[in-house]
Motif scaffolding. Structure first.
Motif, PDB file in Angstrom:
ATOM      1  N   ALA A 168     -80.009 -51.925  20.265  1.00 52.39           N
ATOM      2  CA  ALA A 168     -79.279 -52.799  19.349  1.00 52.39           C
ATOM      3  C   ALA A 168     -79.631 -52.503  17.899  1.00 52.39           C
ATOM      4  CB  ALA A 168     -79.582 -54.260  19.679  1.00 52.39           C
ATOM      5  N   VAL A 169     -80.928 -52.301  17.616  1.00 53.48           N
ATOM      6  CA  VAL A 169     -81.352 -51.945  16.259  1.00 53.48           C
ATOM      7  C   VAL A 169     -80.670 -50.651  15.819  1.00 53.48           C
ATOM      8  CG1 VAL A 169     -83.332 -51.166  14.889  1.00 53.48           C
ATOM      9  CG2 VAL A 169     -83.565 -53.141  16.396  1.00 53.48           C
ATOM     10  N   ASN A 170     -80.585 -49.693  16.719  1.00 54.34           N
ATOM     11  CA  ASN A 170     -79.995 -48.401  16.402  1.00 54.34           C
ATOM     12  C   ASN A 170     -78.502 -48.520  16.113  1.00 54.34           C
ATOM     13  OD1 ASN A 170     -80.138 -45.661  15.946  1.00 54.34           O
ATOM     14  ND2 ASN A 170     -80.878 -45.157  17.992  1.00 54.34           N
ATOM     15  N   PHE A 171     -77.782 -49.276  16.932  1.00 54.32           N
ATOM     16  CA  PHE A 171     -76.346 -49.435  16.707  1.00 54.32           C
ATOM     17  C   PHE A 171     -76.070 -50.116  15.365  1.00 54.32           C
ATOM     18  CE2 PHE A 171     -75.804 -49.034  21.431  1.00 54.32           C
ATOM     19  CZ  PHE A 171     -74.968 -47.930  21.382  1.00 54.32           C
ATOM     20  N   LEU A 172     -76.802 -51.168  15.054  1.00 55.67           N
ATOM     21  CA  LEU A 172     -76.572 -51.870  13.792  1.00 55.67           C
ATOM     22  C   LEU A 172     -76.904 -50.973  12.603  1.00 55.67           C
ATOM     23  CD1 LEU A 172     -77.917 -55.448  14.644  1.00 55.67           C
ATOM     24  CD2 LEU A 172     -75.543 -54.711  14.415  1.00 55.67           C
ATOM     25  N   SER A 173     -77.995 -50.231  12.700  1.00 53.03           N
ATOM     26  CA  SER A 173     -78.351 -49.318  11.604  1.00 53.03           C
ATOM     27  C   SER A 173     -77.283 -48.253  11.417  1.00 53.03           C
ATOM     28  CB  SER A 173     -79.702 -48.656  11.905  1.00 53.03           C
ATOM     29  OG  SER A 173     -80.725 -49.617  12.039  1.00 53.03           O
ATOM     30  N   THR A 174     -76.743 -47.770  12.526  1.00 50.73           N
ATOM     31  CA  THR A 174     -75.721 -46.726  12.459  1.00 50.73           C
ATOM     32  C   THR A 174     -74.445 -47.247  11.812  1.00 50.73           C
ATOM     33  OG1 THR A 174     -76.608 -45.703  14.464  1.00 50.73           O
ATOM     34  CG2 THR A 174     -74.375 -45.087  13.821  1.00 50.73           C
ATOM     35  N   VAL A 175     -73.967 -48.391  12.275  1.00 54.79           N
ATOM     36  CA  VAL A 175     -72.702 -48.916  11.766  1.00 54.79           C
ATOM     37  C   VAL A 175     -72.833 -49.374  10.317  1.00 54.79           C
ATOM     38  CG1 VAL A 175     -70.956 -50.712  12.055  1.00 54.79           C
ATOM     39  CG2 VAL A 175     -71.890 -49.550  14.060  1.00 54.79           C
ATOM     40  N   PHE A 176     -73.945 -49.999   9.966  1.00 51.42           N
ATOM     41  CA  PHE A 176     -74.097 -50.516   8.613  1.00 51.42           C
ATOM     42  C   PHE A 176     -74.306 -49.407   7.586  1.00 51.42           C
ATOM     43  CE2 PHE A 176     -74.308 -54.532  10.603  1.00 51.42           C
ATOM     44  CZ  PHE A 176     -74.209 -55.513   9.624  1.00 51.42           C
ATOM     45  N   ASN A 177     -74.918 -48.297   8.005  1.00 53.91           N
ATOM     46  CA  ASN A 177     -75.327 -47.298   7.017  1.00 53.91           C
ATOM     47  C   ASN A 177     -74.607 -45.966   7.116  1.00 53.91           C
ATOM     48  OD1 ASN A 177     -77.604 -48.790   5.750  1.00 53.91           O
ATOM     49  ND2 ASN A 177     -78.433 -48.713   7.828  1.00 53.91           N
ATOM     50  N   MET A 178     -73.867 -45.707   8.184  1.00 55.76           N
ATOM     51  CA  MET A 178     -73.332 -44.365   8.390  1.00 55.76           C
ATOM     52  C   MET A 178     -71.818 -44.330   8.556  1.00 55.76           C
ATOM     53  SD  MET A 178     -76.347 -42.813  10.867  1.00 55.76           S
ATOM     54  CE  MET A 178     -75.697 -41.142  10.800  1.00 55.76           C
ATOM     55  N   ARG A 179     -71.144 -45.423   8.198  1.00 63.14           N
ATOM     56  CA  ARG A 179     -69.670 -45.384   8.242  1.00 63.14           C
ATOM     57  C   ARG A 179     -69.156 -44.357   7.237  1.00 63.14           C
ATOM     58  NH1 ARG A 179     -70.633 -50.554   7.341  1.00 63.14           N
ATOM     59  NH2 ARG A 179     -69.408 -50.590   5.422  1.00 63.14           N
ATOM     60  N   CYS A 180     -68.029 -43.730   7.582  1.00 59.49           N
ATOM     61  CA  CYS A 180     -67.483 -42.706   6.704  1.00 59.49           C
ATOM     62  C   CYS A 180     -66.956 -43.315   5.413  1.00 59.49           C
ATOM     63  CB  CYS A 180     -66.381 -41.924   7.414  1.00 59.49           C
ATOM     64  SG  CYS A 180     -64.908 -42.896   7.807  1.00 59.49           S
ATOM     65  N   LYS A 181     -66.731 -42.495   4.440  1.00 54.43           N
ATOM     66  CA  LYS A 181     -66.294 -42.935   3.127  1.00 54.43           C
ATOM     67  C   LYS A 181     -64.988 -43.726   3.219  1.00 54.43           C
ATOM     68  CE  LYS A 181     -65.355 -41.179  -1.519  1.00 54.43           C
ATOM     69  NZ  LYS A 181     -65.250 -39.955  -2.370  1.00 54.43           N
ATOM     70  N   ASN A 182     -64.937 -44.820   2.501  1.00 50.68           N
ATOM     71  CA  ASN A 182     -63.763 -45.704   2.384  1.00 50.68           C
ATOM     72  C   ASN A 182     -63.587 -46.648   3.573  1.00 50.68           C
ATOM     73  OD1 ASN A 182     -63.179 -44.480  -0.027  1.00 50.68           O
ATOM     74  ND2 ASN A 182     -61.506 -43.216   0.779  1.00 50.68           N
ATOM     75  N   MET A 183     -64.388 -46.535   4.642  1.00 52.09           N
ATOM     76  CA  MET A 183     -64.213 -47.420   5.791  1.00 52.09           C
ATOM     77  C   MET A 183     -64.981 -48.718   5.556  1.00 52.09           C
ATOM     78  SD  MET A 183     -65.156 -46.960   9.852  1.00 52.09           S
ATOM     79  CE  MET A 183     -63.789 -45.888  10.276  1.00 52.09           C
ATOM     80  N   THR A 184     -64.252 -49.814   5.414  1.00 54.04           N
ATOM     81  CA  THR A 184     -64.881 -51.126   5.285  1.00 54.04           C
ATOM     82  C   THR A 184     -65.059 -51.741   6.671  1.00 54.04           C
ATOM     83  OG1 THR A 184     -62.792 -52.340   5.122  1.00 54.04           O
ATOM     84  CG2 THR A 184     -63.692 -51.423   3.067  1.00 54.04           C
TER      85      THR A 184
END
Length: 560
Positions: free
Chosen positions: A188-204
């Motif tokens: 769970a920690v890994n998924f949240l870190s990934t989604v919060f910090n590694m979304r591609c440019k312009n993706m809100t």
């Protein structure tokens, strides 16, 4: 190894093509989230078959009154171990597997935020399964010194304390589930870190695919609830190991067994949504694809998942209406439980609104998704019935509860797992499945789920208790129908394995976007995706269409 050299299961290096150990080593040591996801899925399927076998033994024993195949002592271990396999080692891990493969690609990330932590989270599960099922394995092998626990998956004290269950099998079960909780928290920690910090440019956040949204909400649920269960199991194990020192749940030393129930259900009711929210996300990807139109009410769908998660934490005591808690407390939890049906109903109407006026294409994934909407609604409505305090007191621990649970987790979670499995199979493996066999699998599964579990509502209303080795002969006919349905349901699953075998053997190449009307980033890549997903970091709204993907700009935005 030739079959496995096709599709996503191809080795990464030339050495692995000639050495079986090098091939396995590249899997076991991989930090590629996609490969880790495949390992999660394979392990979950193996444990799902274990749970399925246990359920068949239960139904065979109940096919007629009296003793049939197992002793009463053996039977009492089966419901708890069956639930353990299906909840902790099948449903939750297989969703994690799909999330590992799909989420990083959907948000335009090259991998998970912490690849080594991701691998460590997976490798906690196989030893956890071996520890948890050590006593069952011993029983199968005829070794009677290690006995599985007979207190069910809830492990209520005092039944689960050393006074009543002084065997090592119960200790191993406890330790195994603590390891499972640790693995889930790491993931769970890994998924949240990934989604919060590694979304591609312009993706809100409100441009993320709904499957990714479902994993974000599920990860918050895991982080908030799993440590509570882990703490309860640690307390229980301390009391089992040192009963003269620790009295957490023992009234003789000032403890309270009801405290354990509060701790257990504070996790285990949110766990119901941990086991269904990712399925909501899968269905929310599949229905728009095969309705050939965007999801109806994207923003409301996202917020309804958040509402379900929040309300899921304030309804746990509806599992405890018969435990002696105050009338005012029961009334409050009854109202909150009924309230949670509102955001769930919003999702059902959103799926129906997406299908309404769409150009529907009933492929195998769409069939499973549509059947899920119908049958999960049945499970939800029976849940509203059980939310009423006087009704729940009457039906508590009867087969009505069994029917409700299985319409949520079999007609619900398992149907979404099959839908997602067929939907992403071409992307994961790089080969197409046999559509005719997929539809045969769907119709057989849907029919026999209802044959197996629908009659159990009536059994419960008439008073048949669950977890009983024997029963009144008046219940014999309906039990026979349920047992025959379970045997046929299990037999129907052979079709999906035949389909897997034939699709890998025939190896019909899958295009990047076999479904055409898809808008999320995984379909912009080849099937299967390359090791680090994207050659260049993608920009949301500007996607290379060379593989057949559509421009993704505003595809998931709320309708104006």
């Amino acid at each position: 190894m030739s079959m496995w050299s096709k599709g996503y299961l191809a080795p990464l290096s030339e050495e692995a093509k000639t050495s079986r150990w090098a091939y396995l080593k590249e899997w076991f040591y991989t930090t590629d989230a996609k490969r880790i996801g495949v390992m999660y899925i394979i392990m979950a399927i193996v444990m799902g078959l274990v749970g399925l076998a246990e359920s068949l033994v239960i139904r065979l024993e109940l096919i007629a009154p009296g003793q049939q195949f197992v002793t009463d002592a053996t039977y009492m271990t089966l419901p708890g171990m069956h639930a353990t396999a299906m909840i902790f080692f099948f449903i939750i891990p297989i969703y994690t597997g799909f999330a590992n493969f799909v989420v990083p690609v959907q948000i335009g990330a090259p991998d998970m935020a912490f690849p080594k932590l991701n691998l460590a989270a997976f490798w906690l599960l196989p030893p956890a399964a071996l520890i948890t099922y050590a006593a069952v394995a011993c029983q199968v092998l005829g070794i009677t010194t290690l006995v599985p626990p007979d207190f069910g998956w809830t492990a209520y004290p005092p039944l689960s304390t050393s006074t009543y269950t002084p065997n090592l099998g119960a200790d191993l079960w406890n330790i195994g589930l603590i390891l499972v909780g640790t693995s889930s928290t790491m993931g769970a920690v890994n998924f949240l870190s990934t989604v919060f910090n590694m979304r591609c440019k312009n993706m809100t956040f409100f441009q993320m695919p709904l499957f990714t949204w479902s994993i974000v909400v599920t990860s918050f649920l895991i982080l908030a609830s799993t440590p509570v269960l882990t703490s309860a199991l640690v307390m229980l194990q301390l009391e089992r190991t040192l009963p003269e020192i620790f009295f957490f749940f023992n009234p003789n030393g000032g403890g309270d067994p009801i405290l354990y129930q509060h701790l257990f259900w504070f996790y285990s009711h949110p766990a119901v949504y941990i086991m269904i929210l990712p399925g909501f996300g899968m269905v929310s990807e599949i229905i728009p694809t095969f309705s050939r139109k965007p999801i109806f009410g994207y923003g409301v769908m996202a917020w309804s998942m958040v509402a379900i998660a929040v309300l899921g934490f304030v309804v746990w005591a509806h599992h405890m209406f018969t435990s002696g808690i105050g009338t005012e407390v029961r009334a409050g939890f009854m109202v909150l439980t009924m309230l949670i049906g509102v955001p769930t109903g919003v999702k059902v109407f959103s799926w129906l609104g997406t299908m309404w006026g769409g150009s529907l294409k009933f492929t195998t994934p769409m069939l499973f998704a549509t059947a899920f909407v119908i049958m999960f609604t049945i499970g939800g409505l029976s849940g509203i019935v059980l939310a009423s305090v006087p009704v729940d007191i009457e039906l508590h621990d009867t087969y009505y509860v069994v029917a409700h649970l299985h319409y949520v987790l079999v007609a619900g979670s398992v149907m979404t797992i099959f839908a997602g499995f067929y939907y992403w199979w071409p992307k994961i493996t790089g080969v197409m499945y046999d559509e005719r066999l997929g539809k045969v699998h769907f119709w057989l599964t849907t029919l026999f789920i209802n044959v197996t579990f629908f009659v159990q509502h009536y059994l419960g209303v008439k008073g048949m208790p669950r977890r009983y080795f024997d029963y009144d002969p008046d219940f014999a006919l309906l039990n026979m129908i349920s047992s025959v349905g379970a045997l046929l349901l299990a037999t129907a699953q052979i079709v999906v394995f035949v389909n897997i075998f034939l699709s890998l053997k025939r190896a019909k190449p899958a295009p990047a976007n076999p479904w055409i009307d898809t808008y999320t980033l995984e379909w912009a890549l080849s099937s299967p995706p390359p090791h680090h997903n994207f050659d260049e970091p993608p920009v949301w709204g500007v996607v290379d269409r060379s593989h057949g993907a559509h421009d993704t700009d505003h595809s998931h935005a709320p309708a104006e």
